[in-house]
Design an enzyme around this catalytic site. Structure first.
Site, PDB file in Angstrom:
ATOM      1  N   SER A  99       0.846  -1.203   0.000  1.00 35.08           N
ATOM      2  CA  SER A  99       0.000   0.000   0.000  1.00 35.08           C
ATOM      3  C   SER A  99       0.876   1.246   0.000  1.00 35.08           C
ATOM      4  CB  SER A  99      -0.885   0.017   1.244  1.00 35.08           C
ATOM      5  OG  SER A  99      -1.558   1.253   1.342  1.00 35.08           O
ATOM      6  N   TYR A 112      -2.417   0.070  10.371  1.00 30.82           N
ATOM      7  CA  TYR A 112      -2.350  -0.269   8.939  1.00 30.82           C
ATOM      8  C   TYR A 112      -1.021   0.179   8.326  1.00 30.82           C
ATOM      9  CZ  TYR A 112      -3.791  -0.619   4.030  1.00 30.82           C
ATOM     10  OH  TYR A 112      -3.871  -0.943   2.696  1.00 30.82           O
TER      11      TYR A 112
HETATM   12  N1  NAD Z   1      -8.609  -0.565  -2.161  1.00 29.83           N
HETATM   13  C1  NAD Z   1      -7.600   0.255  -1.914  1.00 29.83           C
HETATM   14  O1  NAD Z   1      -7.701   1.486  -2.086  1.00 29.83           O
HETATM   15  C2  NAD Z   1      -6.290  -0.305  -1.455  1.00 29.83           C
HETATM   16  C3  NAD Z   1      -5.199   0.575  -1.432  1.00 29.83           C
HETATM   17  C4  NAD Z   1      -3.955   0.104  -1.013  1.00 29.83           C
HETATM   18  C5  NAD Z   1      -3.815  -1.223  -0.660  1.00 29.83           C
HETATM   19  N2  NAD Z   1      -4.887  -2.053  -0.686  1.00 29.83           N
HETATM   20  C6  NAD Z   1      -4.668  -3.430  -0.268  1.00 29.83           C
HETATM   21  O2  NAD Z   1      -5.212  -4.319  -1.218  1.00 29.83           O
HETATM   22  C7  NAD Z   1      -5.638  -5.505  -0.571  1.00 29.83           C
HETATM   23  C8  NAD Z   1      -7.090  -5.789  -0.967  1.00 29.83           C
HETATM   24  O3  NAD Z   1      -7.889  -4.685  -0.606  1.00 29.83           O
HETATM   25  P1  NAD Z   1      -9.354  -4.479  -1.242  1.00 29.83           P
HETATM   26  O4  NAD Z   1      -9.576  -3.023  -1.328  1.00 29.83           O
HETATM   27  O5  NAD Z   1      -9.510  -5.327  -2.437  1.00 29.83           O
HETATM   28  O6  NAD Z   1     -10.242  -5.006  -0.015  1.00 29.83           O
HETATM   29  P2  NAD Z   1     -11.493  -6.003   0.006  1.00 29.83           P
HETATM   30  O7  NAD Z   1     -12.068  -5.860   1.353  1.00 29.83           O
HETATM   31  O8  NAD Z   1     -12.365  -5.785  -1.169  1.00 29.83           O
HETATM   32  O9  NAD Z   1     -10.811  -7.434  -0.152  1.00 29.83           O
HETATM   33  C9  NAD Z   1     -10.081  -8.010   0.901  1.00 29.83           C
HETATM   34  C10 NAD Z   1     -10.450  -9.471   0.998  1.00 29.83           C
HETATM   35  O10 NAD Z   1      -9.745 -10.023   2.127  1.00 29.83           O
HETATM   36  C11 NAD Z   1     -10.628 -10.912   2.776  1.00 29.83           C
HETATM   37  N3  NAD Z   1     -10.293 -11.083   4.193  1.00 29.83           N
HETATM   38  C12 NAD Z   1     -10.529 -10.204   5.210  1.00 29.83           C
HETATM   39  N4  NAD Z   1     -10.158 -10.755   6.359  1.00 29.83           N
HETATM   40  C13 NAD Z   1      -9.679 -11.999   6.096  1.00 29.83           C
HETATM   41  C14 NAD Z   1      -9.167 -13.053   6.904  1.00 29.83           C
HETATM   42  N5  NAD Z   1      -9.077 -12.937   8.233  1.00 29.83           N
HETATM   43  N6  NAD Z   1      -8.765 -14.199   6.300  1.00 29.83           N
HETATM   44  C15 NAD Z   1      -8.866 -14.322   4.944  1.00 29.83           C
HETATM   45  N7  NAD Z   1      -9.364 -13.361   4.129  1.00 29.83           N
HETATM   46  C16 NAD Z   1      -9.755 -12.207   4.704  1.00 29.83           C
HETATM   47  C17 NAD Z   1     -11.998 -10.246   2.657  1.00 29.83           C
HETATM   48  O11 NAD Z   1     -13.063 -11.170   2.879  1.00 29.83           O
HETATM   49  C18 NAD Z   1     -11.948  -9.703   1.234  1.00 29.83           C
HETATM   50  O12 NAD Z   1     -12.477 -10.610   0.298  1.00 29.83           O
HETATM   51  C19 NAD Z   1      -5.456  -5.266   0.928  1.00 29.83           C
HETATM   52  O13 NAD Z   1      -4.254  -5.870   1.349  1.00 29.83           O
HETATM   53  C20 NAD Z   1      -5.362  -3.763   1.038  1.00 29.83           C
HETATM   54  O14 NAD Z   1      -4.592  -3.372   2.151  1.00 29.83           O
HETATM   55  C21 NAD Z   1      -6.124  -1.619  -1.065  1.00 29.83           C
END
Ligand code: NAD
Length: 254
Positions: free
Chosen positions: A140, A153
């Site tokens: 991130s 985070y």
């Molecule tokens: N969306 C953004 O703006 C953004 C920005 C920077 C980084 N990220 C990173 O990208 C990754 C995905 O984020 P996203 O936005 O797609 O989120 P999201 O919530 O859509 O997807 C995350 C997934 O992780 C799963 N999850 C949560 N807890 C869990 C657990 N204990 N065991 C197994 N699975 C679990 C959730 O069920 C979900 O399907 C994350 O690591 C996040 O930190 C996202």
């Protein structure tokens, strides 16, 4: 089967958002995907949408025993696995003085400890099978950009960047490459639901700081992840690549 991608890739967090977009892209490139997520219903929906190349494995990666169990199940069901994408993550926002130890632990356990345990479990099998491999960690921009409310985070993602580099150097002799893709603001369903609800002002303020002037789409990450997984990136390891519309460059305007 695609010539330069692994035959089979484990994707954590595959039930939604960035993980689901990566799983969809890989399946579209004829890769078998073992999708791991705590959301069993979301995995079932992904299964319906992506078809037989997508294999669901439900489990809670905050449980330290889960990685070994889920990797073993995926390896047994899908055969040798030479690709891993660590995308599961949570990003709650809580002011410092309200942040409970349980919330700190949940963020660190999922965002940092779980990928370490996944790499241990799968890396050992890759090493024993002598097949090499490629691992992509979804980091991130919060690994370098500080802001209030995300002490846990930010720490987890900064740790994840350095974990990527340590894993890369330790696994290089086994021909296992480890890289990270660090997104900025990506308009996943969860992010957009927040942006269109209580988080409207916060979202607008974040977008105003992005030099390219908008949030990214999950689809704008997937080609880079596929490249890093593939043999085309055979000399790339330990890299942390930002996909953030320039967010981490600095302040775009005054
Ligand atoms: N969306 C953004 O703006 C953004 C920005 C920077 C980084 N990220 C990173 O990208 C990754 C995905 O984020 P996203 O936005 O797609 O989120 P999201 O919530 O859509 O997807 C995350 C997934 O992780 C799963 N999850 C949560 N807890 C869990 C657990 N204990 N065991 C197994 N699975 C679990 C959730 O069920 C979900 O399907 C994350 O690591 C996040 O930190 C996202």
């Amino acid at each position: 089967m695609s010539s330069d991608l692994p035959d089979t890739v484990i994707v954590t967090g595959a039930a939604s958002g960035i993980g689901l977009a990566i799983a969809r892209h890989l399946v579209g490139s004829s890769v078998t995907v073992a999708g791991i997520d705590v959301d069993a219903d979301g995995l079932a929906r992904a299964c319906d949408a992506l078809g037989p190349p997508f294999h669901p494995f439900a489990g809670d990666l905050c449980d330290p025993a889960a990685a070994e169990r889920l990797v073993a199940a995926a390896w047994d069901a899908c055969g040798p696995i030479s690709g891993l994408v660590n995308a599961a993550g949570i990003y709650p926002v809580t002011p410092l003085f309200d942040m409970a130890v349980a919330e700190w632990d949940a963020v660190l356990n999922l965002n940092l400890r779980a990928p370490f345990l996944m790499v241990q479990a799968l890396g050992r099998r890759m090493a024993d099978a002598g097949i090499g491999g490629s691992i992509v960690n979804i980091g991130s921009s919060a690994s370098t950009l500080a802001r209030p409310g995300i002490a846990h985070y930010g720490a987890s993602k900064a740790g994840f960047s350095q974990l990527t580099r340590n894993l890369a150097i330790e696994l290089a002799p086994l021909s296992i490459r480890v890289n990270a893709v660090a997104p900025g603001l990506i308009g996943t369903e969860r992010v957009m639901a927040h942006a269109e609800g209580a988080g409207q002002a916060e979202h607008a303020a974040k977008v105003a700081r992005i030099p390219l002037g908008r949030a990214g789409r999950p689809e704008e990450l997937v080609d880079l992840v596929a490249y890093l997984l593939s043999q085309r990136a055979s000399y790339v390891t330990g890299s942390i690549l930002f996909v953030d519309g320039g967010l981490t460059l600095g302040i775009p305007n005054y």
